[in-house]
Scaffold this motif. Structure first.
Motif, mmCIF file in Angstrom:
data_model
loop_
_atom_site.group_PDB
_atom_site.id
_atom_site.type_symbol
_atom_site.label_atom_id
_atom_site.label_comp_id
_atom_site.label_asym_id
_atom_site.label_seq_id
_atom_site.Cartn_x
_atom_site.Cartn_y
_atom_site.Cartn_z
ATOM 1 N N ALA A 180 -5.568 -11.095 3.500
ATOM 2 C CA ALA A 180 -6.001 -9.893 4.208
ATOM 3 C C ALA A 180 -5.014 -8.743 4.048
ATOM 4 N N MET A 181 -3.778 -9.034 3.682
ATOM 5 C CA MET A 181 -2.777 -7.988 3.503
ATOM 6 C C MET A 181 -2.851 -7.342 2.128
ATOM 7 N N VAL A 182 -3.468 -8.006 1.164
ATOM 8 C CA VAL A 182 -3.500 -7.518 -0.215
ATOM 9 C C VAL A 182 -4.116 -6.121 -0.328
ATOM 10 N N PRO A 183 -5.271 -5.841 0.309
ATOM 11 C CA PRO A 183 -5.823 -4.478 0.188
ATOM 12 C C PRO A 183 -4.882 -3.407 0.711
ATOM 13 N N GLY A 184 -4.108 -3.712 1.758
ATOM 14 C CA GLY A 184 -3.146 -2.744 2.272
ATOM 15 C C GLY A 184 -2.115 -2.373 1.227
ATOM 16 N N LEU A 185 -1.640 -3.366 0.489
ATOM 17 C CA LEU A 185 -0.671 -3.105 -0.578
ATOM 18 C C LEU A 185 -1.304 -2.265 -1.691
ATOM 19 N N LEU A 186 -2.580 -2.512 -1.969
ATOM 20 C CA LEU A 186 -3.270 -1.740 -3.010
ATOM 21 C C LEU A 186 -3.449 -0.287 -2.588
ATOM 22 N N PHE A 187 -3.743 -0.047 -1.309
ATOM 23 C CA PHE A 187 -3.852 1.336 -0.837
ATOM 24 C C PHE A 187 -2.498 2.045 -0.870
ATOM 25 N N ILE A 188 -1.428 1.314 -0.625
ATOM 26 C CA ILE A 188 -0.095 1.905 -0.761
ATOM 27 C C ILE A 188 0.135 2.332 -2.210
ATOM 28 N N ALA A 189 -0.303 1.480 -3.158
ATOM 29 C CA ALA A 189 -0.161 1.823 -4.578
ATOM 30 C C ALA A 189 -0.995 3.051 -4.925
ATOM 31 N N ILE A 190 -2.238 3.129 -4.403
ATOM 32 C CA ILE A 190 -3.079 4.296 -4.665
ATOM 33 C C ILE A 190 -2.429 5.561 -4.104
ATOM 34 N N LYS A 191 -1.840 5.446 -2.932
ATOM 35 C CA LYS A 191 -1.186 6.604 -2.326
ATOM 36 C C LYS A 191 -0.024 7.087 -3.185
ATOM 37 N N ARG A 192 0.749 6.168 -3.712
ATOM 38 C CA ARG A 192 1.889 6.561 -4.561
ATOM 39 C C ARG A 192 1.407 7.222 -5.848
ATOM 40 N N ILE A 193 0.319 6.710 -6.398
ATOM 41 C CA ILE A 193 -0.248 7.337 -7.600
ATOM 42 C C ILE A 193 -0.719 8.744 -7.278
ATOM 43 N N LYS A 238 0.188 15.938 -10.435
ATOM 44 C CA LYS A 238 0.597 17.341 -10.364
ATOM 45 C C LYS A 238 -0.488 18.196 -9.713
ATOM 46 N N GLN A 239 -1.705 17.859 -9.976
ATOM 47 C CA GLN A 239 -2.818 18.621 -9.406
ATOM 48 C C GLN A 239 -3.502 17.759 -8.349
ATOM 49 N N ARG A 240 -3.292 18.142 -7.079
ATOM 50 C CA ARG A 240 -3.909 17.406 -5.975
ATOM 51 C C ARG A 240 -5.365 17.845 -5.826
ATOM 52 N N THR A 241 -6.214 16.869 -5.527
ATOM 53 C CA THR A 241 -7.623 17.182 -5.306
ATOM 54 C C THR A 241 -8.032 16.714 -3.923
ATOM 55 N N ASN A 242 -9.173 17.176 -3.480
ATOM 56 C CA ASN A 242 -9.674 16.789 -2.165
ATOM 57 C C ASN A 242 -10.015 15.307 -2.101
ATOM 58 N N ALA A 243 -10.144 14.682 -3.280
ATOM 59 C CA ALA A 243 -10.479 13.265 -3.280
ATOM 60 C C ALA A 243 -9.453 12.449 -2.521
ATOM 61 N N PHE A 244 -8.190 12.881 -2.551
ATOM 62 C CA PHE A 244 -7.146 12.077 -1.941
ATOM 63 C C PHE A 244 -6.783 12.571 -0.543
ATOM 64 N N SER A 245 -7.579 13.488 -0.001
ATOM 65 C CA SER A 245 -7.391 13.876 1.393
ATOM 66 C C SER A 245 -8.331 13.114 2.302
ATOM 67 N N ALA A 246 -9.096 12.189 1.675
ATOM 68 C CA ALA A 246 -10.099 11.448 2.440
ATOM 69 C C ALA A 246 -9.440 10.564 3.487
ATOM 70 N N ALA A 279 -9.271 6.519 -13.600
ATOM 71 C CA ALA A 279 -9.012 5.397 -14.506
ATOM 72 C C ALA A 279 -8.062 4.385 -13.870
ATOM 73 N N ILE A 280 -7.196 4.865 -12.972
ATOM 74 C CA ILE A 280 -6.275 3.977 -12.265
ATOM 75 C C ILE A 280 -6.797 3.659 -10.868
ATOM 76 N N VAL A 281 -7.315 4.665 -10.199
ATOM 77 C CA VAL A 281 -7.721 4.500 -8.804
ATOM 78 C C VAL A 281 -8.918 3.558 -8.682
ATOM 79 N N THR A 282 -9.921 3.693 -9.551
ATOM 80 C CA THR A 282 -11.123 2.864 -9.436
ATOM 81 C C THR A 282 -10.807 1.370 -9.523
ATOM 82 N N PRO A 283 -10.020 0.894 -10.505
ATOM 83 C CA PRO A 283 -9.714 -0.550 -10.535
ATOM 84 C C PRO A 283 -8.948 -1.026 -9.297
ATOM 85 N N LEU A 284 -7.997 -0.207 -8.817
ATOM 86 C CA LEU A 284 -7.257 -0.610 -7.623
ATOM 87 C C LEU A 284 -8.179 -0.671 -6.408
#
Length: 392
Positions: free
Chosen positions: A366-379, A384-392, A199-204
């Motif tokens: 061109a820098m904007v997507p980098g900032l968005l990926f930083i936000a996704i990483k922080r989320i 609490k429950q890590r999934t393989n989705a974020f090991s990509a 719900a958060i990751v897809t929009p970012l």
């Protein structure tokens, strides 16, 4: 990869003919913004419509139909006699191109071993900049022989020829064939892409696609014509397209192994930062310098390589039943940026910006997507429950 090459050629070809069509039709450079955008709007609609269709009926039939469609429409494009007619042909060609791209990447990834899916998709997508690169090399000769129409005729005949080999030899996705539940073959509803942390990751992620595709298609469409406006001849202006796509090939091959090894959330912010610096450099470096060649190569490496990283991340975070739809929606929403990029270039030229100044506007974007990926990483780190989705 051959289909991806044809896809790249047909996407790039309009930018290659623009420096010739402008004088022939007495058009200002800014008039090509809507023509570029029309094709990319068709790409957006094609990606939206046919990702879900492929999840239901299979990747192979959609790819074959798309290849036939964009080949026929490219073949008809030389009938254009005005910018409006050219924009209409580019729009419908774009729908076919948009149907092909996400399904090609999904099919390739689903044939590859799990730990090498990003690399496999990247290697396949190398065909896109390679086709655009070969188009840039061939453009001066083809235009000299058959006029601007010759580029579209070649771009139409080759995809049509490829349809029969695709029908005979292209293997369907093993993951798609392996699904047995009837629900898996229903058209995936949009709300499926917003469950849980998505719900958060897809929009970012969609915003990252929008920003990077804005920059990428600005460069693909405007780089040759901006250099021509600065006084470069046809050979030199088309060579900028060759350099951009040569860098893109390196990016597709170079970024995806890094994503496989270190993860998209670590790699992507660094790539986007380097890309922004390269684009800013294009705006300030003298056009004839060797450093300009390096800057254009790096801009291609960063934008296209980073897009492959974004595509890989989108494929990793969605399950197989949604994968083509998830990537298709991300690419489709991202096409808002690919439409906006050419329109922004035309608008800035209409406002009497110098060609070099356009790169100073695009660079920070061109820098904007980098900032968005930083936000996704922080989320991701806060979950609490890590999934393989974020090991990509």
């Amino acid at each position: 990869m051959v289909v991806a090459m044809l896809d790249g050629y047909d996407t790039q070809v309009i930018a290659l003919v623009a420096p010739v069509l402008g004088p022939e039709w007495n058009l200002d450079s800014s008039a090509f913004g809507p023509v570029f955008a029309a094709g990319l709007f068709g790409l957006m609609l094609g990606s939206i419509a046919f990702g879900g269709v492929a999840d239901r009926y299979g990747r192979k039939p959609v790819i074959c139909a798309a290849c036939l469609a964009f080949g026929l429409l490219a073949l008809l494009t030389p009938l254009s006699s005005s910018p409006l007619e050219l924009a209409a042909f580019r729009f419908f060609t774009g729908i076919g191109l948009g149907a092909a791209i996400p399904n090609l990447m999904t099919l390739t990834a689903e044939h590859a071993p799990g730990k090498r899916r990003a690399l496999a998709a990247g290697a396949m997508f190398c065909g896109f900049p390679l086709g655009a690169l070969l188009g840039g090399l061939a453009a001066p000769g083809l235009i000299a022989i058959g006029g601007w129409q010759g580029l579209f005729i070649l771009g139409g005949v080759l995809p049509i020829i490829m349809v029969l080999p695709l029908l005979l030899f292209l293997a369907e996705s093993p993951e798609w064939r392996g699904r047995t539940e009837k629900a898996d073959r229903e058209i995936i509803r949009l709300r499926s892409l917003f469950g849980g942390t998505l719900a958060i990751v897809t929009p970012l992620l969609w915003l990252a696609f929008i920003a990077n595709l804005l920059v990428m298609y600005f460069l693909i469409n405007w780089l040759p014509i901006l250099f021509a406006a600065d006084g470069a001849d046809l050979g030199r202006s088309t060579m900028t397209s060759v350099l951009l796509n040569l860098g893109g090939i390196g990016g597709c091959l170079g970024v995806t192994p890094l994503v496989d090894r270190f993860g998209a959330l670590k790699v992507m912010p660094l790539i986007f930062g380097a890309t922004a610096l390269a684009i800013l450099a294009i705006g300030v470096i003298p056009a004839g310098s060797s450093i300009m060649i390096i800057a254009i190569l790096m801009a291609g490496f960063g934008t296209m390589g980073a897009q492959m990283g974004c595509n890989a991340f989108a494929m990793f975070i969605y399950p197989a039943a949604w994968r083509a739809s998830g990537l298709g929606w991300a690419l489709s929403i991202g096409r808002i940026g690919s439409v906006a990029g050419p329109l922004l270039g035309g608008l800035l030229l209409a406002l009497h910006f110098e060609p070099s100044e356009l790169f100073l506007v695009i660079g920070p974007i061109a820098m904007v997507p980098g900032l968005l990926f930083i936000a996704i990483k922080r989320i991701a780190l806060r979950q609490k429950q890590r999934t393989n989705a974020f090991s990509a």
